[in-house]
Design an enzyme around this catalytic site. Structure first.
Site, PDB file in Angstrom:
ATOM      1  N   LYS A  76      27.198  -1.074  52.718  1.00 42.08           N
ATOM      2  CA  LYS A  76      26.475  -0.655  53.925  1.00 42.08           C
ATOM      3  C   LYS A  76      27.484  -0.225  54.990  1.00 42.08           C
ATOM      4  O   LYS A  76      28.555  -0.836  55.127  1.00 42.08           O
ATOM      5  CB  LYS A  76      25.626  -1.823  54.427  1.00 42.08           C
ATOM      6  CG  LYS A  76      24.624  -1.484  55.530  1.00 42.08           C
ATOM      7  CD  LYS A  76      23.791  -2.733  55.863  1.00 42.08           C
ATOM      8  CE  LYS A  76      22.769  -2.459  56.953  1.00 42.08           C
ATOM      9  NZ  LYS A  76      21.976  -3.682  57.277  1.00 42.08           N
ATOM     10  N   SER A 171      17.152  -3.163  57.449  1.00 43.75           N
ATOM     11  CA  SER A 171      17.947  -1.997  57.767  1.00 43.75           C
ATOM     12  C   SER A 171      18.915  -1.557  56.662  1.00 43.75           C
ATOM     13  O   SER A 171      19.542  -0.499  56.772  1.00 43.75           O
ATOM     14  CB  SER A 171      18.761  -2.283  59.032  1.00 43.75           C
ATOM     15  OG  SER A 171      19.691  -3.319  58.782  1.00 43.75           O
ATOM     16  N   SER A 195      17.085  -7.903  56.714  1.00 44.41           N
ATOM     17  CA  SER A 195      17.546  -6.541  56.447  1.00 44.41           C
ATOM     18  C   SER A 195      18.000  -6.269  55.021  1.00 44.41           C
ATOM     19  O   SER A 195      18.126  -5.117  54.625  1.00 44.41           O
ATOM     20  CB  SER A 195      18.692  -6.180  57.394  1.00 44.41           C
ATOM     21  OG  SER A 195      18.177  -5.755  58.635  1.00 44.41           O
TER      22      SER A 195
END
Lengths: 527, 556
Positions: A76, A171, A195
């Site tokens: 990420k 996210s 997330s």
């Protein structure tokens, strides 16, 4: 080969069925093919190929570094990567190239993993859709699955199918899409309120949020320091366990990591669940819960029970207050953590040079999106001297009550809690954006953030497809630092539910060539 | 707390002292103005500060002043409080900056054990209660030399609380030491900020982050002081303690010790007045001056019907006054918040130490207590006991940088009595240093040279007057030994009894008036002849011997 799990492909590498470079190239090619998913912000092709070459040499010499050697992974884009741009999907950090690796990234590299790229997210991980990043939204690979498309055909509504793609959740949506689309075998997400688990549920993946303190946060660009945990997204529980084993342990650079050494582990196969006690928190049965999710939840509970486990209803009485308190604590820390982005040392700098204050204001207005700015404003409000006691302090007290709720349940003999991960399956983007980021986050984190408030390990396991042909995940929450027990139970559960593998249609094309010739369904959950 | 009463316009006992050091403001180097042992009465009759020079008004009410201090001491440590960066004074700008110091996103603080130990040592030396559990907080404000936008400090639960600092101030004539105590509210660990260098011409600010993140001990003193001198002496004592402990070099000129003073005035028996804060006082002299100025300013303001604003002021050392600080107007809300990246700091004592604890991981307060070095108060007591010196002399020996060591080296090498050594070191030696604005380390006269000189004096090889002359020669021609000077200039006492008698005879014959005066019953008239004899012998004659010869001759 790409359709296989990490553990399987690792075995393939060791047996010489494929070389790391071949594997890497296949993944790179798939990344290119699935570019429209917008899963990656940066594809690190050169880095990955170079790492693969090194890995080739090790395998040739029989000196593999372990299960992760030669395995393509994605990270990420809120983890610091040395020499590789790290943006947090924000204008503020566009062009920012960190000089150091996050500890978790370093550990993956030290084990020989191949870094394919940095994945998309909501700006600074603030969101639950992966729709609010400066590089655009991430599209859920299931939008293009046979399972979903076939169901949709029955309902003639999608004249413009391409604009009707589904969100990944967030996210860590980029990481979820990357793993779900077979462009890598595991990806790092981050999990502050859900997330990692939320997009895992929406993309039919395993999403693991380890215990707070088990995995180093050094190099993870923080959202909420007291709740952030690096998360792991994989296609099987075993894979998550392999990655966790590589990451877990004390980090001298993160004072909140546990001191006790973590011993390497192999996940045992559980055959007997009769000694287990599964708690079903009654407060998690909320009116907003979709009937399909609720029914799968009940089925799962029945499954445990029918296999001999003790399944009991439990109460976490302060659950209702959790999301509000999470919001106060989250925004307060956000306001604090974001203070460093002033345009002086790194990142975006505005043009205004009338005064230092004017420079700050311009830089921060241009650098942050509305969501980030809104959270900074709220957090600043909560931390004002006159408000501190009424908001921050109270939220902290409620956080303690929530921690105690879990402690009481676990002390009463419950081994894990079984809950939904999300209220419903992934939404089409057009529907999702009807509500603002704050509303969506409050809805989507409702089942997940409590584990962050309490620092507990939690895992989302995909259990089945909805009537629309979309994945639904359920969550297991374990005792603090009993991650191994949690994974063991999750592995048993995973084996029982036999979640189907995603099958692609256009524009993904028939990926069977890349994914391997074997029948896709047979790949799953081989023991 | 018994605060001496200040009367407007007439200097109370504090004010008589406030002008200490006034005559030597050009002196450079080591902090001075801390002298008690009177050298030539230099400090006893300093004039009161200019602002106090007002005629007392009839019916004017009395004022009491209250002074509290916040002292930031840079911890003497190889690396910073939360990062591995080195700590050096005057390194090239931005050469000592880690990723954490520059607040790169994702970096986390890691507490430096040495800094914690320094805080515990300092806390113990200041008689504090050491908190076995203390917490770190973030204090937010936007400033260019604060990269993270917050400072990590200990606002809620500091590492040490409730201590006291005992210090001495000089009072009365002749000077003697009066002991005072100021309570220590707390000691907290915190990060230093970087430095901003403002280039007004180019409208630029340059940032140096070398200092950013260096460990500080903030020592918060209760408002138990009443004037500039008390504050200066308290700070000096703290400085000596920190230096004895090695927890801070505490050099004010290098910014390792920075003092903010909170000052207010009120009428006796009434609540404390509104306080002002005078920031960044970087020398003891300015500290005392700024406080005394600010007290007088507040009194004057109130007497004139004005009011005191709760504001931050700075001291303008050129103008000798305090002025409001421009950029700190308006109340700052620091939005304190617990630092989530640092778990509570837990300390142990021998009783609470968990069995099998890794000594590298835990800090044992009792072990630190056992290892504390000798503190200045103990050193002074020892000097008084061992050498029979007056307490104020012991203060002066410690307060002047390097003087105690010099003294001890002289004592080691000479056969002279400690009293003689004390006298010479504190009067002659220190007097010369002050006159030439030199630090002890810059003295042209070494301890050995002085020791030899004092041995010559003690064994009556030279007279006391000759000794002064030898000292002056040693001062102006470094490298020579006392014996060399004595022999070159033939300063040995004359031992030739016949020659001395001859000299005395000649003097008597040459001054019949003196003889007459003595015989008329004025024995002191003979002193004139003794003086002449010393002159004639270039100080080589022992005055007691001369006197004896003259008296014998006069008696016949």
């Amino acid at each position: 080969m790409l359709g296989r799990t990490l553990r399987e492909v690792s075995a393939g590498l060791k047996q010489g069925h494929i070389t790391p470079t071949e594997l890497c190239q296949k993944c790179l090619s798939l990344i290119k093919k699935t570019k429209f998913l917008n899963a990656y912000i940066t594809v690190t092709e050169e880095v990955a190929l170079k790492q693969a070459e090194e890995s080739d040499k090790r395998y040739a010499k029989g000196q593999s570094l372990g299960d992760l050697d030669g395995i393509p992974v994605a990270v990420k884009d809120n983890f610091s990567t040395s020499g590789i741009e790290t943006t947090c999907a924000s204008n503020m950090l566009r062009g920012y190239v960190p000089p150091y690796n996050a500890t978790v990234v370093q550990k993956l590299l030290d084990q020989g993993a191949l870094l394919m790229g940095k994945t998309n997210l909501d700006e600074f991980a603030m969101g639950s859709g992966s729709t609010d990043g400066v590089f655009g939204p991430v599209k859920n690979p299931w939008s293009y699955s046979k399972q979903y498309r076939e169901k949709r055909k029955q309902k003639p509504q999608g004249e413009n199918e391409d604009s009707d793609w589904l969100i990944t959740g967030g996210s860590s949506g980029g990481s979820a899409a990357a793993v779900s689309a077979f462009t890598c075998f595991a990806a790092l997400g981050s999990d502050t309120g859900g997330s990692t688990r939320n997009p895992a549920a929406h993309c039919g993946l395993i999403g693991l949020k380890p215990s707070y303190g088990l995995v180093s946060r050094h190099g993870l660009i923080p959202l909420v320091n007291s709740m952030d945990v690096p998360g792991i997204l994989t296609r099987s529980v075993d894979d998550a366990a392999i990655v966790l084993a590589a990451l877990a342990g004390h980090d001298p650079k993160d004072s909140t990591t546990i001191q006790d050494p973590v011993k390497p582990w192999m996940l045992p196969s559980l055959n007997d669940v009769s000694k287990l006690c599964i708690g079903i928190p009654k407060e998690y049965l909320v009116p907003e819960l979709s009937g399909e999710v609720q029914s799968l939840w009940t089925k799962a509970a029945d499954l445990f029970e029918s296999e001999g486990a003790k399944v009991i209803e439990v109460s976490l009485p302060h659950t209702n207050y959790s999301i509000v308190c999470y919001h106060v604590l989250c925004t307060a820390e956000v306001a604090s953590n974001m203070a460093r982005f002033d345009g002086l040392e790194y990142g975006h700098r505005g043009d205004m040079d009338l005064s230092t204050e004017a420079l700050y204001a311009t830089t921060r207005r241009e650098g942050f999106n509305d969501v980030v700015r809104g959270r900074i404003l709220s957090g600043t409000f909560f931390l004002l001297k006159e408000n501190y006691e009424n908001y921050f302090l109270k939220a902290q007290k409620v956080r303690r009550l929530i921690v105690n709720d879990f402690a009481n349940v676990f002390n009463s003999g419950v081994d894990v809690l079984l809950t939904p991960t999300t209220l419903c399956e992934a939404m089409p983007s057009l529907e999702f954006i009807k509500e603002d980021n704050r509303t969506r986050s409050a809805q989507d984190d409702v089942f997940t953030q409590a584990a962050n408030m309490a620092g507990l390990p939690a895992i989302s396991v995909p259990v089945g497809l909805s009537s629309k042909g979309l994945p639904i995940g359920l969550q297991l929450i374990g005792r603090a630092f009993c991650d191994q027990q949690l994974l063991t139970i999750a592995k048993w559960f995973e084996k029982q539910v036999q979640f189907p593998i995603i099958q692609f249609q256009e524009p993904m094309g028939d990926c069977s060539e890349i994914l391997g010739n074997e029948k896709l369904a047979s790949v799953s959950l081989k023991q | 707390m018994a605060a001496p009463v200040l009367r407007l316009g007439c200097a109370g006992r504090c004010w008589a002292l406030a002008g200490v050091d006034r005559g030597s403001r050009l002196r450079r180097g080591a902090p001075n103005g801390f002298t008690f042992g009177g050298i030539r009465g230099q400090m006893s009759t300093a004039p009161p500060p200019p602002l106090t020079a007002q005629e007392p008004r009839k019916g004017a009410r009395e004022w009491e002043a209250v002074v509290g201090l916040e002292i930031h001491a840079q911890i003497s440590s190889n690396s910073k409080l939360f990062s591995g960066s080195q700590v050096h004074f005057a390194a090239p700008p931005n050469s000592l900056v880690s990723f954490f110091d520059a607040s790169l996103p994702g970096t986390l603080p890691v507490l430096n054990r040495r800094c914690v130990e320094a805080a515990v040592m300092t806390g113990l030396a200041l008689n504090c209660h050491i908190n076995k559990k203390s917490l770190f907080d973030r204090k937010h404000y936007f400033y260019a030399d604060l990269p993270a936008g917050y400072q990590i400090t200990q606002q809620r639960l500091p590492i040490a609380v409730s201590g006291r600092l005992t210090y001495g101030v000089g009072v009365g004539t002749p000077r003697r030491v009066a002991v005072r105590t100021a309570r220590v509210k707390q000691i907290q660990l915190e990060q230093d900020s970087g430095k901003s260098l403002h280039d007004d011409a180019r409208a630029q600010t340059l940032i140096d982050l070398n200092r950013a993140g260096v460990g500080l001990l903030e020592v918060v003193m209760e408002p138990d002081m009443t004037c500039g001198e008390e504050a200066a002496m308290a700070v000096r004592e703290l400085q000596l303690i920190l230096q004895a402990l090695g927890t801070s070099q505490a050099n004010m000129a290098e910014g390792q010790l920075r003092v903010d003073a909170n000052i207010s005035v009120h009428h006796p028996g009434e609540p404390f007045g509104v306080r002002t804060e005078v920031k960044n006082l970087n020398s003891a002299k300015f500290l005392a001056k700024a406080i005394d100025y600010e007290i007088q300013r507040q009194i004057k303001e109130l007497e004139n019907g004005g009011e005191i604003l709760n504001e931050t002021r700075s001291f303008d050392s050129r103008l000798g006054c305090t002025v409001p600080m421009r950029d700190k107007e308006g109340k700052q809300d620091y939005r304190f918040m617990p630092e989530p990246n640092l778990p509570p700091l837990v300390l142990y004592d021998s009783a609470s130490l968990p069995a099998g604890a890794d000594v590298q991981q835990v800090i044992n307060i009792d072990c630190i207590r056992e290892g504390l070095p000798e503190l200045p108060s103990v050193t002074r007591d020892k000097l008084v006991q061992q050498y029979g010196m007056r307490p104020e002399h012991s203060f002066t020996l410690l307060n002047e940088v390097g003087l105690l060591e010099f003294f001890q080296n002289v004592i080691k090498e000479t056969r002279a009595e400690p009293k003689l050594v004390t006298n010479w070191v504190l009067n002659t030696f220190l007097g010369y240093l002050k006159q030439q604005s030199l630090a002890v380390g810059e003295s042209p006269v070494s301890p050995s040279a002085l020791a030899e000189l004092l041995t010559l004096l003690d064994t009556k090889v030279i007279s006391s007057a000759a000794a002064k002359q030898v000292f002056e020669d040693l001062w102006s021609s470094p490298g020579k030994t006392a014996a060399q000077v004595v022999s070159e200039q033939r300063l040995e006492l004359m031992e030739d009894q016949a020659a001395l008698e001859q000299l005395c005879q000649a003097l008597l014959e040459g001054h019949p008036q003196v003889v007459t005066d003595v015989k008329k019953g004025n024995p002191r008239a003979v002193n004139k002849l003794i003086g002449l004899a010393r002159k004639a012998t270039l100080n080589r004659a022992d005055p007691t011997v001369i006197k004896k010869i003259l008296e014998e001759k006069l008696a016949t």
